[in-house]
Design a protein around this motif. Sequence first.
Motif, short mmCIF file in Angstrom:
data_model
loop_
_atom_site.label_atom_id
_atom_site.label_comp_id
_atom_site.label_asym_id
_atom_site.label_seq_id
_atom_site.Cartn_x
_atom_site.Cartn_y
_atom_site.Cartn_z
N ASP A 35 0.86 -1.19 0.00
CA ASP A 35 0.00 0.00 0.00
C ASP A 35 0.89 1.23 0.00
OD1 ASP A 35 -1.94 2.10 0.71
OD2 ASP A 35 -3.26 0.41 1.18
N ASP A 36 0.55 2.21 -0.83
CA ASP A 36 1.35 3.42 -0.91
C ASP A 36 1.06 4.38 0.24
OD1 ASP A 36 -1.21 3.70 -2.30
OD2 ASP A 36 -0.56 5.74 -2.75
N SER A 60 5.04 0.19 -2.58
CA SER A 60 4.65 0.30 -3.99
C SER A 60 4.60 -1.09 -4.61
CB SER A 60 5.65 1.16 -4.76
OG SER A 60 6.89 0.46 -4.91
N GLY A 61 3.95 -1.16 -5.77
CA GLY A 61 3.90 -2.42 -6.50
C GLY A 61 5.29 -2.87 -6.94
N ARG A 62 6.11 -1.92 -7.33
CA ARG A 62 7.47 -2.26 -7.76
C ARG A 62 8.30 -2.82 -6.60
NH1 ARG A 62 7.48 -1.35 -12.83
NH2 ARG A 62 6.53 0.49 -13.74
N GLU A 63 8.16 -2.22 -5.43
CA GLU A 63 8.87 -2.73 -4.26
C GLU A 63 8.38 -4.14 -3.91
OE1 GLU A 63 9.62 -1.77 0.48
OE2 GLU A 63 8.64 -0.24 -0.76
N PRO A 83 -0.01 4.75 -7.20
CA PRO A 83 0.68 5.35 -8.33
C PRO A 83 1.74 4.37 -8.89
CG PRO A 83 1.42 6.33 -6.27
CD PRO A 83 0.31 5.38 -5.94
N ASP A 84 2.15 4.61 -10.09
CA ASP A 84 3.21 3.83 -10.73
C ASP A 84 2.72 2.44 -11.17
OD1 ASP A 84 5.69 3.30 -11.80
OD2 ASP A 84 6.58 2.71 -9.91
N ASP A 86 -0.27 -0.08 -10.11
CA ASP A 86 -1.43 -0.28 -9.24
C ASP A 86 -1.63 -1.76 -8.94
OD1 ASP A 86 -2.73 -1.40 -11.44
OD2 ASP A 86 -4.14 0.25 -11.69
N GLY A 87 -2.63 -2.05 -8.10
CA GLY A 87 -2.87 -3.42 -7.66
C GLY A 87 -3.19 -4.37 -8.79
N ARG A 88 -3.95 -3.88 -9.78
CA ARG A 88 -4.31 -4.76 -10.91
C ARG A 88 -3.08 -5.11 -11.73
NH1 ARG A 88 -9.23 -1.06 -12.77
NH2 ARG A 88 -7.70 0.43 -12.08
N ALA A 89 -2.23 -4.11 -12.00
CA ALA A 89 -1.00 -4.37 -12.76
C ALA A 89 -0.05 -5.26 -11.95
CB ALA A 89 -0.32 -3.06 -13.13
#
Length: 127
Positions: A35-36, A60-63, A83-84, A86-89
């Motif tokens: 979660d951001d 983040s999703g990347r982390e 941002p960057d 998201d959960g779906r991606a």
Amino acid sequence: MFTIVLPVSSVEATAADAKPVREASGSPLRILIVDDEVEIRETLAEILSGAQHNVITAGSGREALERMASERYDVIVSDIRMPDLDGRALYREIERRWPEQARRVVFVTGDTLASGFRDSVTEYGRP
């Protein structure tokens, strides 16, 4: 699937009377929270850690993807809107890289689930 156990007590109960509640299975889960929003991430981590689970957080999703490259989790709790990435991606990338982990994803959001979000969650078959 999650089991939430809430203690039943009288009004006279004090904080000293409270005891940590263990999961019915008795074994702690390894949980990744993505979660951001710091406050939400820390609150979820505090709740799940208090239930004796091993909690790791990612902002983040990347982390989250970086952490997942070297570690496995029993549950992945992800915000939908970030941002960057998201959960779906994030879910699609988990499904592509580690298909066995995709079934462990649970979405959370503070937003009202608009039809677009509901459709995505239904499409992925995730709670």
